[in-house]
Design a protein around this motif. Structure first.
Motif, PDB file in Angstrom:
ATOM      1  N   GLY A  81      38.407  38.208  34.967  1.00 53.36           N
ATOM      2  CA  GLY A  81      36.992  38.492  35.131  1.00 53.36           C
ATOM      3  C   GLY A  81      36.630  39.840  34.541  1.00 53.36           C
ATOM      4  O   GLY A  81      37.464  40.527  33.952  1.00 53.36           O
ATOM      5  N   THR A  82      35.385  40.191  34.734  1.00 52.26           N
ATOM      6  CA  THR A  82      34.877  41.478  34.261  1.00 52.26           C
ATOM      7  C   THR A  82      34.282  42.214  35.458  1.00 52.26           C
ATOM      8  O   THR A  82      34.129  41.638  36.543  1.00 52.26           O
ATOM      9  CB  THR A  82      33.783  41.278  33.203  1.00 52.26           C
ATOM     10  OG1 THR A  82      32.674  40.606  33.818  1.00 52.26           O
ATOM     11  CG2 THR A  82      34.290  40.461  32.023  1.00 52.26           C
ATOM     12  N   ALA A  83      33.893  43.457  35.261  1.00 52.30           N
ATOM     13  CA  ALA A  83      33.240  44.203  36.343  1.00 52.30           C
ATOM     14  C   ALA A  83      31.947  43.514  36.753  1.00 52.30           C
ATOM     15  O   ALA A  83      31.620  43.433  37.942  1.00 52.30           O
ATOM     16  CB  ALA A  83      32.976  45.643  35.912  1.00 52.30           C
ATOM     17  N   ALA A  84      31.219  42.973  35.794  1.00 51.68           N
ATOM     18  CA  ALA A  84      29.944  42.312  36.088  1.00 51.68           C
ATOM     19  C   ALA A  84      30.126  40.914  36.667  1.00 51.68           C
ATOM     20  O   ALA A  84      29.291  40.451  37.444  1.00 51.68           O
ATOM     21  CB  ALA A  84      29.099  42.229  34.819  1.00 51.68           C
ATOM     22  N   MET A  90      29.903  32.977  42.055  1.00 52.83           N
ATOM     23  CA  MET A  90      30.618  32.348  40.968  1.00 52.83           C
ATOM     24  C   MET A  90      29.620  31.868  39.919  1.00 52.83           C
ATOM     25  O   MET A  90      28.590  31.327  40.249  1.00 52.83           O
ATOM     26  CB  MET A  90      31.386  31.133  41.477  1.00 52.83           C
ATOM     27  CG  MET A  90      32.613  31.475  42.264  1.00 52.83           C
ATOM     28  SD  MET A  90      33.573  30.006  42.655  1.00 52.83           S
ATOM     29  CE  MET A  90      32.585  29.302  43.959  1.00 52.83           C
ATOM     30  N   THR A  91      30.005  32.041  38.678  1.00 52.07           N
ATOM     31  CA  THR A  91      29.179  31.530  37.597  1.00 52.07           C
ATOM     32  C   THR A  91      30.026  30.637  36.713  1.00 52.07           C
ATOM     33  O   THR A  91      31.257  30.760  36.675  1.00 52.07           O
ATOM     34  CB  THR A  91      28.611  32.686  36.746  1.00 52.07           C
ATOM     35  OG1 THR A  91      29.698  33.332  36.086  1.00 52.07           O
ATOM     36  CG2 THR A  91      27.829  33.670  37.587  1.00 52.07           C
ATOM     37  N   ALA A  92      29.384  29.740  35.995  1.00 51.88           N
ATOM     38  CA  ALA A  92      30.124  28.866  35.085  1.00 51.88           C
ATOM     39  C   ALA A  92      30.833  29.686  34.017  1.00 51.88           C
ATOM     40  O   ALA A  92      31.943  29.373  33.612  1.00 51.88           O
ATOM     41  CB  ALA A  92      29.179  27.856  34.455  1.00 51.88           C
ATOM     42  N   ASN A 132      41.169  41.316  37.389  1.00 49.41           N
ATOM     43  CA  ASN A 132      39.865  41.968  37.288  1.00 49.41           C
ATOM     44  C   ASN A 132      40.059  43.434  36.942  1.00 49.41           C
ATOM     45  O   ASN A 132      41.112  44.014  37.245  1.00 49.41           O
ATOM     46  CB  ASN A 132      39.112  41.856  38.619  1.00 49.41           C
ATOM     47  CG  ASN A 132      38.598  40.458  38.854  1.00 49.41           C
ATOM     48  OD1 ASN A 132      37.828  39.931  38.062  1.00 49.41           O
ATOM     49  ND2 ASN A 132      39.035  39.825  39.940  1.00 49.41           N
ATOM     50  N   PRO A 133      39.061  44.057  36.311  1.00 49.75           N
ATOM     51  CA  PRO A 133      39.174  45.495  36.056  1.00 49.75           C
ATOM     52  C   PRO A 133      39.376  46.250  37.370  1.00 49.75           C
ATOM     53  O   PRO A 133      38.750  45.912  38.381  1.00 49.75           O
ATOM     54  CB  PRO A 133      37.826  45.855  35.427  1.00 49.75           C
ATOM     55  CG  PRO A 133      37.280  44.571  34.906  1.00 49.75           C
ATOM     56  CD  PRO A 133      37.792  43.502  35.834  1.00 49.75           C
ATOM     57  N   ALA A 134      40.274  47.220  37.353  1.00 48.35           N
ATOM     58  CA  ALA A 134      40.474  48.057  38.542  1.00 48.35           C
ATOM     59  C   ALA A 134      39.186  48.833  38.799  1.00 48.35           C
ATOM     60  O   ALA A 134      38.503  49.252  37.866  1.00 48.35           O
ATOM     61  CB  ALA A 134      41.649  49.001  38.338  1.00 48.35           C
ATOM     62  N   GLN A 135      38.875  49.012  40.069  1.00 47.25           N
ATOM     63  CA  GLN A 135      37.679  49.760  40.446  1.00 47.25           C
ATOM     64  C   GLN A 135      37.918  51.250  40.219  1.00 47.25           C
ATOM     65  O   GLN A 135      39.034  51.742  40.412  1.00 47.25           O
ATOM     66  CB  GLN A 135      37.339  49.507  41.920  1.00 47.25           C
ATOM     67  CG  GLN A 135      37.016  48.057  42.223  1.00 47.25           C
ATOM     68  CD  GLN A 135      35.813  47.562  41.448  1.00 47.25           C
ATOM     69  OE1 GLN A 135      34.793  48.227  41.381  1.00 47.25           O
ATOM     70  NE2 GLN A 135      35.949  46.406  40.821  1.00 47.25           N
ATOM     71  N   PRO A 136      36.883  51.995  39.823  1.00 45.13           N
ATOM     72  CA  PRO A 136      37.041  53.438  39.680  1.00 45.13           C
ATOM     73  C   PRO A 136      37.565  54.035  40.989  1.00 45.13           C
ATOM     74  O   PRO A 136      37.083  53.689  42.065  1.00 45.13           O
ATOM     75  CB  PRO A 136      35.623  53.924  39.377  1.00 45.13           C
ATOM     76  CG  PRO A 136      34.922  52.734  38.814  1.00 45.13           C
ATOM     77  CD  PRO A 136      35.532  51.540  39.508  1.00 45.13           C
TER      78      PRO A 136
END
Length: 188
Positions: free
Chosen positions: A75-78, A1-3, A167-171
């Motif tokens: 969220g994002t992929a990163a 987790m990040t701020a 979150n972005p769907a995974q490939p």
């Protein structure tokens, strides 16, 4: 987790008198302009399932009317959206991922409010365009010490009833939940 991850969240109390909250794409429901068009699109479970399969609606369905605290975190992929430690400690159940094909916005309301004319009291979150995986978490906020007043109402800072992670769907991710009931029935 990040701020940074938690800067992309919104929360509100959302109500329903139709027994179900939903996360939905407002662009996909521009033809819903009155009771008749609403009934054509959303009255029957099979209609709702069609919208779930198309990725334009995700149920937050516990089968009851009321006012529910909802937090939506994207969220994002990163930096994928995850539960906080407090949320994890009080999580009752999580759904399997639902598909949400974002066109930039996700709304949360009672299913009865899905329409071209978005009413007040709808929770809105900006979501990057594309295929997303949405997981709905049911939180037992009342189990946390100090979360409610003497009347059982949530105090400021109490956990929500639902935490919705987008979150972005995974490939290659091709299997998504399509059930109207958000959570599987417990065994036994």
């Amino acid at each position: 987790m990040t701020a940074q991850q938690f800067l992309d969240e919104v929360s509100a109390t959302v109500t329903t008198d139709a027994g179900m909250l939903v996360l939905w794409d407002p662009q996909r429901f521009q033809a819903v302009v009155d009771d008749d068009t609403w009934e054509e699109e959303l009255l029957e479970d099979e209609d709702i399932v069609g919208h779930i399969q198309a990725g334009c609606l995700v149920p937050l369905n516990v089968g009851g009317d009321g006012a529910f605290g909802v937090l939506v975190r994207a969220g994002t992929a990163a930096a994928p959206a995850t539960l906080t430690g407090r949320e994890t400690a009080h999580q009752l159940v999580a759904s399997r991922p639902y598909l949400f094909v974002s066109r930039g916005r996700a709304l949360v309301s009672g299913i009865e409010h899905v329409s071209a004319d978005v009413p007040d009291g709808v929770l809105e979150h900006r979501v990057p365009a594309g295929r997303c995986a949405v997981v709905v978490h049911l939180i037992d906020w009342q189990a946390e010490a100090g979360s409610q007043d003497k009347n059982g109402q949530p105090l400021p800072g109490a956990l929500p009833d639902f935490v919705v992670l987008i979150n972005p769907a995974q490939p290659g991710q091709g299997t998504f939940r399509t059930a109207v009931n958000t959570f599987d029935a417990p065994n036994g």
